[in-house]
Design a protein around this motif. Sequence first.
Motif, PDB file in Angstrom:
ATOM      1  N   GLN A 227       0.831  -1.197   0.000  1.00  9.61           N
ATOM      2  CA  GLN A 227       0.000   0.000   0.000  1.00  9.61           C
ATOM      3  C   GLN A 227       0.871   1.255   0.000  1.00  9.61           C
ATOM      4  O   GLN A 227       1.903   1.310   0.666  1.00  9.61           O
ATOM      5  N   THR A 228       0.443   2.266  -0.764  1.00 10.00           N
ATOM      6  CA  THR A 228       1.137   3.546  -0.796  1.00 10.00           C
ATOM      7  C   THR A 228       0.109   4.660  -0.915  1.00 10.00           C
ATOM      8  O   THR A 228      -1.012   4.433  -1.391  1.00 10.00           O
ATOM      9  N   ASN A 229       0.490   5.841  -0.481  1.00  8.16           N
ATOM     10  CA  ASN A 229      -0.392   7.003  -0.654  1.00  8.16           C
ATOM     11  C   ASN A 229       0.106   7.916  -1.774  1.00  8.16           C
ATOM     12  O   ASN A 229      -0.354   9.043  -1.917  1.00  8.16           O
ATOM     13  N   VAL A 230       1.051   7.427  -2.569  1.00  9.09           N
ATOM     14  CA  VAL A 230       1.557   8.183  -3.713  1.00  9.09           C
ATOM     15  C   VAL A 230       1.047   7.523  -4.990  1.00  9.09           C
ATOM     16  O   VAL A 230       1.431   6.393  -5.308  1.00  9.09           O
ATOM     17  N   HIS A 231       0.166   8.217  -5.699  1.00 13.21           N
ATOM     18  CA  HIS A 231      -0.482   7.648  -6.882  1.00 13.21           C
ATOM     19  C   HIS A 231      -0.397   8.643  -8.045  1.00 13.21           C
ATOM     20  O   HIS A 231      -1.353   9.368  -8.339  1.00 13.21           O
ATOM     21  N   THR A 249       3.233   1.341 -15.682  1.00  7.71           N
ATOM     22  CA  THR A 249       3.141   0.104 -14.922  1.00  7.71           C
ATOM     23  C   THR A 249       2.138  -0.834 -15.592  1.00  7.71           C
ATOM     24  O   THR A 249       1.440  -0.460 -16.537  1.00  7.71           O
ATOM     25  N   ALA A 250       2.045  -2.053 -15.074  1.00  7.90           N
ATOM     26  CA  ALA A 250       1.092  -3.020 -15.626  1.00  7.90           C
ATOM     27  C   ALA A 250      -0.335  -2.499 -15.515  1.00  7.90           C
ATOM     28  O   ALA A 250      -1.206  -2.839 -16.329  1.00  7.90           O
ATOM     29  N   ALA A 253      -0.335   3.057 -14.892  1.00  5.13           N
ATOM     30  CA  ALA A 253       0.078   4.275 -14.202  1.00  5.13           C
ATOM     31  C   ALA A 253       1.439   4.733 -14.721  1.00  5.13           C
ATOM     32  O   ALA A 253       2.234   3.926 -15.202  1.00  5.13           O
ATOM     33  N   PRO A 254       1.739   6.033 -14.628  1.00  6.81           N
ATOM     34  CA  PRO A 254       3.054   6.508 -15.067  1.00  6.81           C
ATOM     35  C   PRO A 254       4.174   5.811 -14.297  1.00  6.81           C
ATOM     36  O   PRO A 254       4.077   5.619 -13.081  1.00  6.81           O
ATOM     37  N   LYS A 255       5.243   5.456 -15.005  1.00  9.03           N
ATOM     38  CA  LYS A 255       6.356   4.761 -14.367  1.00  9.03           C
ATOM     39  C   LYS A 255       7.664   5.532 -14.483  1.00  9.03           C
ATOM     40  O   LYS A 255       8.419   5.610 -13.518  1.00  9.03           O
ATOM     41  N   THR A 299      17.212  13.961 -17.826  1.00 11.21           N
ATOM     42  CA  THR A 299      17.134  13.133 -16.628  1.00 11.21           C
ATOM     43  C   THR A 299      15.886  12.260 -16.677  1.00 11.21           C
ATOM     44  O   THR A 299      14.814  12.722 -17.051  1.00 11.21           O
ATOM     45  N   THR A 300      16.012  10.996 -16.314  1.00  9.83           N
ATOM     46  CA  THR A 300      14.849  10.108 -16.214  1.00  9.83           C
ATOM     47  C   THR A 300      14.392  10.061 -14.765  1.00  9.83           C
ATOM     48  O   THR A 300      15.163   9.698 -13.879  1.00  9.83           O
ATOM     49  N   LEU A 301      13.148  10.448 -14.538  1.00  8.29           N
ATOM     50  CA  LEU A 301      12.562  10.438 -13.200  1.00  8.29           C
ATOM     51  C   LEU A 301      11.687   9.201 -13.022  1.00  8.29           C
ATOM     52  O   LEU A 301      10.917   8.838 -13.913  1.00  8.29           O
ATOM     53  N   ASN A 302      11.810   8.572 -11.865  1.00  7.82           N
ATOM     54  CA  ASN A 302      10.943   7.444 -11.517  1.00  7.82           C
ATOM     55  C   ASN A 302       9.627   7.960 -10.962  1.00  7.82           C
ATOM     56  O   ASN A 302       9.596   8.904 -10.168  1.00  7.82           O
ATOM     57  N   LEU A 303       8.512   7.363 -11.366  1.00  6.53           N
ATOM     58  CA  LEU A 303       7.197   7.729 -10.856  1.00  6.53           C
ATOM     59  C   LEU A 303       6.486   6.549 -10.200  1.00  6.53           C
ATOM     60  O   LEU A 303       5.323   6.675  -9.815  1.00  6.53           O
TER      61      LEU A 303
END
Length: 308
Positions: A227-231, A249-250, A253-255, A299-303
């Motif tokens: 579980q996460t609160n970052v969506h 993501t599968a 969602a942005p990845k 730069t590649t940012l992870n989401l």
Amino acid sequence: MHAPRRALATAGATVAVLAALTGCSLLRGPTGEVPTPSARTHTAEATPTPTPTPTPTPTGQSASDLLEASANPHTPTPVPSEAAAPAPVLTPIPAGTVLAQGSVASPKGSVHFSFRVVANGDDTFTAQYSNVTSTLPVPIGVGLFDVARRVGDGLTYHGVGDRNLGGPTTTPLAVSVPLTGSGVDPSHLGTLVVYSAAAPGQSVPVEIAADKVLAVAGVRWSVPVRQTNVHPVDHGSVANAAGRLTATTAAGAPKSYVVAPNDLIGDVARRFGISVRDLVWLNEGVQVFGDDQYLYEGTTLNLDPLGR
């Protein structure tokens, strides 16, 4: 591949506009090059802002350092804070949870052992190898890979959790190995590889020479839902956040996101409906420069919270 251990951005008040700084990104572009700083092109509609230096020196603070400074009431240069937002979280997998297990045997039966991967309860994991036996006349090593390997391949990289298990031995051994570098979700490591740990130049048959793959086993993972609160949700390209998504993501969602010229950290966070603090948490060590907190072009940012 994947890079070493993660840390949550310091709790406290978060910022929408970070203090001015000069620095270079700790992240790199898609081909490994050091990204060049983005620079806004001023128009009649843009708020007048001094153009940042095109080649800033690597002396600035990271975005996470600035967030920490903003939470310290004694900082000599306080920064404005963005609207209060909850601290980003990702629930850990309970300690002792077995995420994968199986057995390994070399094609000719010279090497045998069992393995399992266990959660430590703090977003780190341990590989446990038991009943290790080998009749080969060279030591054996083991590592986990996210790209399949085949028996007979030569290795230039020994994988995540690389460990020399020793040998030869007919007395079963037990070894535990921290999976440093696996990330908070190790399920991308789909192959366990046993390789020859012979000394370079040691006189042995070519099939068991140093770094030759001796055995391969697929790893089947069973990772609990976290579980996460970052969506993050992509609301589309906007001024100062006009980069492109390079993966989802599968669930769609942005990845990952590649920074475009003129991108500002606050505008990129708003594009994806998250706080600056969330974006820093997703990208430990990311740096900005200039009064408006420019990000570095390329730069590649992870989401993805599971990609930290």
